[in-house]
Design a protein around this motif. Structure first.
Motif, short mmCIF file in Angstrom:
data_model
loop_
_atom_site.label_atom_id
_atom_site.label_comp_id
_atom_site.label_asym_id
_atom_site.label_seq_id
_atom_site.Cartn_x
_atom_site.Cartn_y
_atom_site.Cartn_z
N TYR A 181 1.01 17.85 7.74
CA TYR A 181 2.43 17.88 8.10
C TYR A 181 3.22 18.86 7.23
O TYR A 181 3.96 19.71 7.73
N THR A 186 2.96 20.54 12.30
CA THR A 186 3.58 19.25 12.59
C THR A 186 2.98 18.60 13.83
O THR A 186 2.76 17.37 13.86
N SER A 215 11.00 14.04 11.90
CA SER A 215 11.00 15.47 11.62
C SER A 215 10.94 16.27 12.92
O SER A 215 11.69 17.23 13.11
N VAL A 216 10.05 15.87 13.81
CA VAL A 216 9.93 16.56 15.10
C VAL A 216 11.22 16.43 15.90
O VAL A 216 11.67 17.39 16.54
N ARG A 218 14.20 16.43 14.95
CA ARG A 218 15.27 17.30 14.46
C ARG A 218 14.87 18.77 14.41
O ARG A 218 15.63 19.61 13.95
N SER A 219 13.67 19.07 14.87
CA SER A 219 13.13 20.42 14.69
C SER A 219 13.89 21.50 15.45
O SER A 219 13.96 22.64 15.00
N ARG A 222 16.51 23.29 13.35
CA ARG A 222 16.16 23.83 12.03
C ARG A 222 16.13 25.35 11.99
O ARG A 222 16.25 25.94 10.92
N TRP A 239 19.47 17.74 18.17
CA TRP A 239 18.49 16.74 17.78
C TRP A 239 18.12 15.87 18.98
O TRP A 239 18.95 15.63 19.87
#
Length: 382
Positions: A181, A186, A215-216, A218-219, A222, A239
């Motif tokens: 990760y 990811t 995490s995914v 909100r990717s 980013r 998101w």
């Protein structure tokens, strides 16, 4: 559509097909070759005959047949010595070949980097070239590392089984998935964590899966035009809020164990649940970091705590913590990025620019290096 079906089967079934074939061949390379040939057969047969109702079963049968053909041609059935230790009749905690494969790849007798590389190759089915790219080494170097790791498994007699004592061995498996990760793969980490959750549900598995899912989710915010966007500036409408909501129950189940992945997932959940950056519950995040540093005293966790502390007590407090961590994290680009933010907030702009330059020189990707250089240039303009 056939290509998509084979690709989907590769992602979902590779580990199970390889593990089943290895039980037959007791040899890594022969099993990998047979499984690869099975997928090649699927590309040829499925367009003509249609995708089978059970793709994994079709691929397993085909791979085993091809492995047997290879062994017969080489007269291997009569002379083959077991290269993997597969205890006959020994009790297994979980009857699943994929889980046996994961625990073998993550055996503590192997170096940590070797565990990660083997897991990506054997469990996820990534080609050696892609693994080499993740590790930033030449393909030939990675091929040699994988070969050495396989030889280590053979020579050390590492068993192809789930250990009786899961409590002591599970952290090694989770550490490998976490490194996958943090290395930037990811999607593969999500596959591995989802697989572990289905095979071995436990609080820390829930925590790692929740952390990766958040995490995914909100990717998409980013990066904009290939450039990284700090959390404070991210467009939160990008998101995936449904995915965030779906991950929160996992966080609740993970916190019953209180381990490091559960705590990291809880921190990620607080960030993901805040409507705006200003609404972030920094006191609760700081409390979670305090607990995380107590149970898992890593420098990166301490850096996260420094950022939370700065949001509550001001940039001078954050800078003091970051400076204290410089001995252990001087090579870590995000330490210098955080120091730049603290210094800039204190009006010490020349020092902030120097910290940004250090962050740029240590950044792992060209996009992140460009971001820090641009931050220096933008502050230098009148």
């Amino acid at each position: 559509m056939t290509f998509e079906a084979v690709e989907q089967a590769h992602r979902r079934e590779w580990a199970a097909v390889l593990a089943a074939t290895m039980r037959l061949t007791r040899d890594f390379d022969e099993a990998e070759d047979a499984v690869q040939e099975a997928f090649e057969s699927a590309m040829a047969v499925w367009p003509e005959e249609g995708v089978p109702p059970n793709p994994g079963g079709w691929l397993t049968t085909t791979a085993k047949r091809k492995a047997l053909d290879r062994m017969r041609r080489a007269d291997a059935l009569a002379r083959k010595l077991p290269l993997l230790v597969v205890p006959d009749g020994s009790p297994e905690v979980i009857e699943d070949q994929r889980l046996r494969l994961i625990f073998m790849c993550c055996h503590p007798a192997l170096a940590l980097n070797a565990r990660v590389a083997l897991t990506l190759r054997l469990v996820c089915g990534l080609p050696t070239s892609e693994i080499a790219h993740l590790f930033l080494v030449p393909q030939a170097t990675m091929a040699a590392r994988l070969t050495m790791a396989k030889k280590k498994i053979r020579s050390a007699g590492i068993p192809f089984q789930v250990p009786d004592d899961l409590t002591s061995r599970l952290p090694a498996v989770l550490a490998v998935v976490y490194l996958v990760y943090t290395a930037g793969s990811t999607d593969r980490a999500l596959e591995l964590a989802t697989l572990l959750e289905s095979l071995l549900p436990s609080p820390e598995v829930f925590g790692l899966l929740a952390l990766i899912r958040l995490s995914v989710a909100r990717s998409a915010a980013r990066f904009v035009d290939g450039k990284p966007v700090p959390l404070a500036a991210q467009d939160r409408s990008l998101w995936d809020h449904e995915a965030i909501a779906a991950a929160l129950p996992l966080v609740e189940k993970a916190l019953r164990g209180g381990g490091p992945y559960a705590l990291q997932a809880a921190i990620a959940a607080l960030h993901a649940s805040a409507p705006t950056y200003a609404d972030t519950d920094w006191p609760q995040i700081l409390a979670l970091y305090d607990e995380l540093v107590a149970v898992y005293p890593s420098p990166t966790a301490a850096l996260g705590r420094a950022v939370a502390l700065a949001e509550i007590d001001g940039p001078a407090a954050g800078l003091a913590e970051a400076d204290r961590l410089s001995v252990d994290l001087g090579h870590y680009y995000l330490l210098h990025a955080a120091r730049a933010e603290f210094l800039r907030a204190l009006g010490r702009c020349p020092e902030a620019a120097e910290a940004d330059r250090l962050a740029a020189s240590l950044a792992p990707t060209p996009a992140e290096a460009a971001f820090f250089r641009e931050r220096v240039d933008s502050r230098a303009r009148p």
